[in-house]
Design a protein around this motif. Structure first.
Motif, PDB file in Angstrom:
ATOM      1  N   LYS A  84       5.489   1.414   3.400  1.00  0.00           N
ATOM      2  CA  LYS A  84       4.372   1.986   3.024  1.00  0.00           C
ATOM      3  C   LYS A  84       3.913   2.255   1.958  1.00  0.00           C
ATOM      4  O   LYS A  84       2.778   2.698   1.226  1.00  0.00           O
ATOM      5  N   GLY A  85       3.895   0.566   0.965  1.00  0.00           N
ATOM      6  CA  GLY A  85       2.700   0.369  -0.408  1.00  0.00           C
ATOM      7  C   GLY A  85       3.730   1.224  -1.050  1.00  0.00           C
ATOM      8  O   GLY A  85       3.372   0.892  -2.270  1.00  0.00           O
ATOM      9  N   GLY A  86       5.265   1.647  -1.471  1.00  0.00           N
ATOM     10  CA  GLY A  86       6.113   2.113  -2.539  1.00  0.00           C
ATOM     11  C   GLY A  86       6.310   0.559  -3.589  1.00  0.00           C
ATOM     12  O   GLY A  86       7.194   0.120  -1.846  1.00  0.00           O
ATOM     13  N   SER A  87       6.321   0.589  -4.361  1.00  0.00           N
ATOM     14  CA  SER A  87       7.189  -0.264  -5.370  1.00  0.00           C
ATOM     15  C   SER A  87       8.479   0.244  -5.539  1.00  0.00           C
ATOM     16  O   SER A  87       9.292   1.030  -5.949  1.00  0.00           O
ATOM     17  N   HIS A  88       9.552  -0.711  -5.906  1.00  0.00           N
ATOM     18  CA  HIS A  88      11.009  -1.284  -5.976  1.00  0.00           C
ATOM     19  C   HIS A  88      11.128  -1.993  -6.599  1.00  0.00           C
ATOM     20  O   HIS A  88      10.916  -2.833  -6.540  1.00  0.00           O
ATOM     21  N   SER A  89      11.841  -1.752  -7.937  1.00  0.00           N
ATOM     22  CA  SER A  89      12.002  -2.415  -9.342  1.00  0.00           C
ATOM     23  C   SER A  89      12.701  -2.170 -10.151  1.00  0.00           C
ATOM     24  O   SER A  89      13.193  -1.567 -10.087  1.00  0.00           O
ATOM     25  N   TYR A  90      13.918  -3.702  -9.716  1.00  0.00           N
ATOM     26  CA  TYR A  90      15.496  -3.806 -10.765  1.00  0.00           C
ATOM     27  C   TYR A  90      15.437  -4.754 -11.107  1.00  0.00           C
ATOM     28  O   TYR A  90      15.738  -5.683 -10.855  1.00  0.00           O
ATOM     29  N   PRO A  91      14.555  -5.135 -12.378  1.00  0.00           N
ATOM     30  CA  PRO A  91      14.779  -6.390 -13.090  1.00  0.00           C
ATOM     31  C   PRO A  91      15.786  -7.448 -13.488  1.00  0.00           C
ATOM     32  O   PRO A  91      16.534  -8.048 -13.429  1.00  0.00           O
ATOM     33  N   GLY A  92      17.333  -6.295 -13.854  1.00  0.00           N
ATOM     34  CA  GLY A  92      18.248  -6.143 -14.497  1.00  0.00           C
ATOM     35  C   GLY A  92      19.428  -6.545 -13.347  1.00  0.00           C
ATOM     36  O   GLY A  92      20.716  -6.787 -12.873  1.00  0.00           O
ATOM     37  N   GLY A  93      19.135  -6.378 -11.480  1.00  0.00           N
ATOM     38  CA  GLY A  93      19.997  -6.615 -10.158  1.00  0.00           C
ATOM     39  C   GLY A  93      20.318  -5.055 -10.146  1.00  0.00           C
ATOM     40  O   GLY A  93      20.725  -4.203 -10.760  1.00  0.00           O
ATOM     41  N   HIS A  94      20.356  -4.907  -8.749  1.00  0.00           N
ATOM     42  CA  HIS A  94      21.369  -3.607  -8.048  1.00  0.00           C
ATOM     43  C   HIS A  94      21.447  -4.343  -6.214  1.00  0.00           C
ATOM     44  O   HIS A  94      21.546  -5.409  -5.968  1.00  0.00           O
TER      45      HIS A  94
END
Length: 280
Positions: A224-234
């Motif tokens: 749906k175009g939502g952004s999800h960011s976890y640069p340190g890991g998840h």
């Protein structure tokens, strides 16, 4: 078949009556008339002619051959229709019917889409993403430990949970099975073979009632175009799939959008898991 038996030899009385002299016969007739008695009432039956005897007794030499054949056929059963009881008859050498091999069973194809029933909960602190995602997966198996209990099983610290090997070990311990295996994507991005393997692993796990826990790092965009960011890991949980497995549903215990779930392609998830792994 029976027939009326008639004697072949005439009685002596009848024989004598045929050779009686004419004069004697006239005398007898005169005496009979005088006393009022009819001689023919007590006389023996006249001799039958040859034709009548032949038709009554087919066994006589003058009988028609066809009549004798019918007589024998009706008197005795046909040998061709009577089972043979001759001693020493050889047993049948016909081979027994061959055993029929059981038909091969083809495993049922997995459904094109499936979603597990699960119980969602946000992670309780910033380093409990591993325990929260693992607990969501366990609720799909109707297991409801606390996040703190799962954290102890995972050996989670303030630095987080080490790797997919920890989630695999904990999931197998709680489910008392050996279903889960650790799978790793070792490059900076997933190859097509690794994408295909992840898709097959997710379909297999979900079809059998097991959610998948993935250890991801970096950023992606959902369907749906939502952004999800976890640069340190998840850590997050795959709780369903659609389109034959090319699309997955994610339960995210730290979703910044505040929804808690979203869908994205399996290819994006595989790239998101690069340099890390997943339990399926």
């Amino acid at each position: 078949m029976s027939y009326l038996y008639k004697p072949r030899h005439q009685s002596p009385v009848a024989t004598r009556s045929r050779v009686l002299p004419i004069a004697a016969a006239a005398a007898v007739l005169a005496v009979t008339t005088a006393v009022g008695v009819a001689v023919h009432a007590s006389a023996p039956a006249p001799v039958a002619d040859a034709q009548s005897l032949t038709s009554a007794d087919p066994s006589r030499s003058g009988a028609v051959p066809a009549a004798r054949d019918r007589q024998r056929t009706q008197a005795a059963p046909d040998a061709a229709t009577t089972p043979s009881k001759a001693a020493g008859a050889a047993p049948s050498t016909a081979a027994p019917p061959a055993a029929t091999a059981p038909a091969a069973t083809t495993p049922a194809a997995p459904p094109a889409a499936k979603e597990l029933a699960y119980r969602f909960a946000w992670q309780e602190n910033y380093y409990f993403c591993g325990p929260a995602a693992t607990r969501i997966a366990l609720t799909a198996r109707e297991l409801y430990p606390s996040q703190s209990e799962v954290a102890q099983s995972l050996r989670t610290t303030v630095n987080g949970t080490n790797s997919a090997d920890d989630t695999t070990r904990s999931l197998n311990a709680y489910t008392k099975s050996s279903f889960y295996k650790s799978h790793y994507i070792t490059g900076q991005s997933a190859t097509q073979a690794e994408i295909d393997r992840m898709q097959a692993d997710i379909v297999n796990a979900i079809t059998n009632g097991y959610a998948v826990v993935a250890n991801i790092a970096g950023s992606t965009v959902d369907d749906k175009g939502g952004s999800h960011s976890y640069p340190g890991g998840h850590y997050l949980t795959v709780v369903g799939y659609s389109n034959g497995g090319t699309t997955v549903k994610i339960a995210d215990p730290a979703d910044a959008l505040g929804v808690g779930y979203y869908t994205l392609t399996t290819a994006k998830l595989a790239h998101w898991t690069a340099l890390r792994g997943y339990s399926a």
